[in-house]
Write an enzyme that holds these catalytic residues in place. Sequence first.
Site, short mmCIF file in Angstrom:
data_model
loop_
_atom_site.label_atom_id
_atom_site.label_comp_id
_atom_site.label_asym_id
_atom_site.label_seq_id
_atom_site.Cartn_x
_atom_site.Cartn_y
_atom_site.Cartn_z
N HIS A 20 0.71 -1.14 0.03
CA HIS A 20 -0.14 0.00 0.00
C HIS A 20 0.65 1.17 -0.04
CE1 HIS A 20 -4.15 -1.86 1.44
NE2 HIS A 20 -3.54 -2.43 0.67
N LYS A 38 -8.11 0.06 3.42
CA LYS A 38 -7.24 -0.20 4.68
C LYS A 38 -6.57 -1.23 4.90
CE LYS A 38 -9.59 -3.63 6.38
NZ LYS A 38 -8.73 -4.84 6.63
#
Length: 137
Positions: A20, A38
């Site tokens: 990420h 997330k």
Amino acid sequence: AALPAGAVTAAVVATPTPTHGAAARDAMGRGLHVLVEKPLALTATEASELVALAEAKRVVLLTNHIVLHDAHFLAFLASLRAGAIGTLRYLSATRLNFGTARSSESALWSLAPHDISMALAAIRAASPSCLRRRRPA
């Protein structure tokens, strides 16, 4: 066919969790707004660096907590705001579904962000001023 210059203004990072940060950095480095599934990052330091980069590049950086958009949860928040279910004095939760086990992240990174975001949303709905972010003077 290639997209015209400037046709892409945003990117979604929905990759394995350990990637990420790098993917978000790459997109923001190209001047794109970024929505990251997330968790945003695996460390607070990396998350802070991403926020600083977004500010420096003047782009929007968001992280997604899909449960906050669930119709049932939104109805619960509306009831809290309206006072229809009384005053929130205590918050306790029990996770009943553990989802898919992933080898790339622990249960903390996979599950806790949802639970924490829901708890914070409930507290904000019940008392909007109690979690107001303070900006430096």
